[in-house]
Scaffold this active site. Structure first.
Site, PDB file in Angstrom:
ATOM      1  N   ARG A  55      -8.068   8.426   5.109  1.00  0.00           N
ATOM      2  CA  ARG A  55      -9.086   7.436   4.747  1.00  0.00           C
ATOM      3  C   ARG A  55      -9.779   6.898   5.984  1.00  0.00           C
ATOM      4  O   ARG A  55     -11.025   6.816   6.031  1.00  0.00           O
ATOM      5  CB  ARG A  55      -8.431   6.288   3.959  1.00  0.00           C
ATOM      6  CG  ARG A  55      -9.327   5.076   3.743  1.00  0.00           C
ATOM      7  CD  ARG A  55      -8.545   3.902   3.177  1.00  0.00           C
ATOM      8  NE  ARG A  55      -7.430   3.513   4.035  1.00  0.00           N
ATOM      9  CZ  ARG A  55      -7.548   2.724   5.102  1.00  0.00           C
ATOM     10  NH1 ARG A  55      -8.730   2.239   5.454  1.00  0.00           N
ATOM     11  NH2 ARG A  55      -6.487   2.404   5.813  1.00  0.00           N
ATOM     12  N   ARG A  56      -8.997   6.505   6.986  1.00  0.00           N
ATOM     13  CA  ARG A  56      -9.589   5.997   8.219  1.00  0.00           C
ATOM     14  C   ARG A  56     -10.348   7.082   8.970  1.00  0.00           C
ATOM     15  O   ARG A  56     -11.466   6.865   9.470  1.00  0.00           O
ATOM     16  CB  ARG A  56      -8.501   5.410   9.114  1.00  0.00           C
ATOM     17  CG  ARG A  56      -7.886   4.121   8.591  1.00  0.00           C
ATOM     18  CD  ARG A  56      -6.700   3.722   9.410  1.00  0.00           C
ATOM     19  NE  ARG A  56      -6.108   2.462   8.951  1.00  0.00           N
ATOM     20  CZ  ARG A  56      -4.815   2.171   9.025  1.00  0.00           C
ATOM     21  NH1 ARG A  56      -3.970   3.055   9.539  1.00  0.00           N
ATOM     22  NH2 ARG A  56      -4.364   1.013   8.595  1.00  0.00           N
ATOM     23  N   ARG A 105       2.464   3.735  18.198  1.00  0.00           N
ATOM     24  CA  ARG A 105       1.039   4.057  18.201  1.00  0.00           C
ATOM     25  C   ARG A 105       0.288   3.228  19.237  1.00  0.00           C
ATOM     26  O   ARG A 105      -0.581   3.729  19.960  1.00  0.00           O
ATOM     27  CB  ARG A 105       0.449   3.806  16.814  1.00  0.00           C
ATOM     28  CG  ARG A 105       1.073   4.628  15.719  1.00  0.00           C
ATOM     29  CD  ARG A 105       0.464   4.290  14.373  1.00  0.00           C
ATOM     30  NE  ARG A 105       1.311   4.738  13.281  1.00  0.00           N
ATOM     31  CZ  ARG A 105       1.012   4.613  12.008  1.00  0.00           C
ATOM     32  NH1 ARG A 105      -0.136   4.053  11.653  1.00  0.00           N
ATOM     33  NH2 ARG A 105       1.838   5.038  11.070  1.00  0.00           N
ATOM     34  N   CYS A 125      -1.012   6.994  -3.473  1.00  0.00           N
ATOM     35  CA  CYS A 125      -1.163   6.092  -2.329  1.00  0.00           C
ATOM     36  C   CYS A 125      -1.515   6.810  -1.037  1.00  0.00           C
ATOM     37  O   CYS A 125      -1.819   6.168  -0.034  1.00  0.00           O
ATOM     38  CB  CYS A 125       0.116   5.267  -2.136  1.00  0.00           C
ATOM     39  SG  CYS A 125       1.580   6.256  -1.766  1.00  0.00           S
ATOM     40  N   LYS A 147       0.819  -1.213   0.000  1.00  0.00           N
ATOM     41  CA  LYS A 147       0.000   0.000   0.000  1.00  0.00           C
ATOM     42  C   LYS A 147       0.853   1.263   0.000  1.00  0.00           C
ATOM     43  O   LYS A 147       0.343   2.344  -0.294  1.00  0.00           O
ATOM     44  CB  LYS A 147      -0.955   0.006   1.188  1.00  0.00           C
ATOM     45  CG  LYS A 147      -0.300   0.128   2.551  1.00  0.00           C
ATOM     46  CD  LYS A 147      -1.336   0.173   3.646  1.00  0.00           C
ATOM     47  CE  LYS A 147      -0.686   0.359   5.017  1.00  0.00           C
ATOM     48  NZ  LYS A 147      -1.691   0.465   6.091  1.00  0.00           N
ATOM     49  N   ASP A 148       2.153   1.165   0.334  1.00  0.00           N
ATOM     50  CA  ASP A 148       3.032   2.335   0.332  1.00  0.00           C
ATOM     51  C   ASP A 148       3.569   2.675  -1.051  1.00  0.00           C
ATOM     52  O   ASP A 148       4.152   3.744  -1.245  1.00  0.00           O
ATOM     53  CB  ASP A 148       4.231   2.103   1.269  1.00  0.00           C
ATOM     54  CG  ASP A 148       3.844   2.121   2.737  1.00  0.00           C
ATOM     55  OD1 ASP A 148       2.763   2.659   3.058  1.00  0.00           O
ATOM     56  OD2 ASP A 148       4.627   1.602   3.562  1.00  0.00           O
ATOM     57  N   ARG A 169       1.345   9.952  13.991  1.00  0.00           N
ATOM     58  CA  ARG A 169       2.481   9.430  13.245  1.00  0.00           C
ATOM     59  C   ARG A 169       3.293   8.530  14.161  1.00  0.00           C
ATOM     60  O   ARG A 169       3.087   8.487  15.360  1.00  0.00           O
ATOM     61  CB  ARG A 169       3.371  10.571  12.733  1.00  0.00           C
ATOM     62  CG  ARG A 169       2.815  11.362  11.574  1.00  0.00           C
ATOM     63  CD  ARG A 169       2.764  10.594  10.272  1.00  0.00           C
ATOM     64  NE  ARG A 169       4.015   9.960   9.923  1.00  0.00           N
ATOM     65  CZ  ARG A 169       5.016  10.537   9.286  1.00  0.00           C
ATOM     66  NH1 ARG A 169       4.927  11.811   8.942  1.00  0.00           N
ATOM     67  NH2 ARG A 169       6.102   9.869   8.979  1.00  0.00           N
TER      68      ARG A 169
END
Length: 321
Positions: free
Chosen positions: A126-127, A150, A243, A78-79, A144
């Protein structure tokens, strides 16, 4: 000795190690990991959307492969930008992990049972936009840092929850998942939070003319995972969002050899979320992805993409390099 380029984070090294071990198991070739920082890693306090370059989490790895310092690089698929890089190819897409997002809390709360105004951290527009569409009262905060950083924000009580990729949890903590930190993870259904295109998939990238490495990579390629990713990334590419755009897509193999493809585009300025889906044969995944993108554009996506582009230009102009 196969030299495998990877980012320095614990998750990136775990992913590259898994690929190296799979290659060694199936080909007998020993390997070593070569950890390096990508451009995005050098600016941990900067919002991801503020960067004006593409491939900020893969650029130095790709250069190491192009220069011949490493035989291949392992990326979170996805990156990767959707535009190809001259001289490089995706040699393998190994078997895909769970593509869903998960909500991580101390008590196993679901999206419906989180307290009102709970603080939820995520690095993804998106989230964030899907969370607010589901629960407008949530306080969604930009976040981040590496995955373990996280998660510790929840364990330490700084945040009520974080939303991360299920695949990352499984790869970083293969034995207990979030339970390794005393946390609980609840999977978000695709209709709650559609994942990023290619989430849960890895891309093994190598030089286009390196026949030996390409032959090795073919031994770990998963045809079904590659087909799903091709459809999802074609949807993203057709929207032209890159992306980092607030785009979600998930392709699943349905019955009778068909692909079930869902996609969304979110508008950061209005919190509008456009969702569409289609079901068709799986013989041309790129065409299916492009066709779904056309549906989204026709439903108002063109205006959303224009607003996103304008927002990005404003962000890039206001950030010192």
């Amino acid at each position: 000795m196969l030299r495998i380029a990877t980012r320095r984070s614990a998750l990136a090294r775990a992913q590259a190690l898994a690929v190296g071990r799979l290659l060694q198991e199936r080909t007998g070739r020993p390997f070593e990991l070569v950890a390096m920082a990508a451009t995005g890693d050098l600016h941990p306090g900067r919002a991801v959307g503020a960067f004006d370059s593409k491939g900020l989490f893969v650029d130095t790895l790709r250069q190491a492969v192009l220069d011949g310092d490493c035989a291949l690089a392992v990326h979170s698929y996805k990156d990767l930008p959707t535009e190809p890089v001259a001289g490089l190819v995706i040699g393998a897409v190994p078997p895909r992990e769970d593509p869903r997002d998960v909500l991580v809390t101390v008590d196993g709360s679901t999206l419906d049972t989180l307290p009102p105004a709970a603080a939820v951290g995520t690095s993804s527009a998106r989230r964030r936009l899907q969370l607010l569409a589901a629960r407008l009262s949530l306080r969604v905060q930009a976040l981040r840092g590496n995955l373990d950083t996280r998660l510790r924000r929840v364990a330490d009580g700084d945040l009520g929850a974080v939303v991360v990729a299920a695949a990352g949890l499984r790869r970083l903590y293969p034995d207990r998942g979030a339970g390794a930190l005393g946390l609980q993870a609840v999977a978000l259904a695709p209709d709650e939070c559609l994942p990023a295109p290619a989430q849960g998939a890895l891309a093994v990238e190598c030089r286009a003319g390196d026949a030996e490495t390409l032959s090795l990579c073919a031994r770990i390629d998963d045809a079904s995972a590659r087909r799903q990713v091709r459809a999802e990334r074609a949807f993203l590419a057709a929207l032209g969002g890159g992306c980092l755009a607030p785009v979600g897509a998930l392709c699943q193999v349905a019955g009778s050899g068909q692909l079930q493809l869902a996609g969304l585009l979110a508008d950061p300025s209005s919190s509008q979320v456009l969702r569409r889906s289609l079901r068709d044969s799986d013989d041309r995944p790129e065409q299916r992805g492009a066709a779904l993108a056309e549906q989204v554009v026709a439903a108002g996506g063109a205006q959303v993409l224009a607003a996103i582009a304008e927002l990005r230009r404003a962000q890039a102009g206001g950030v010192a390099h």
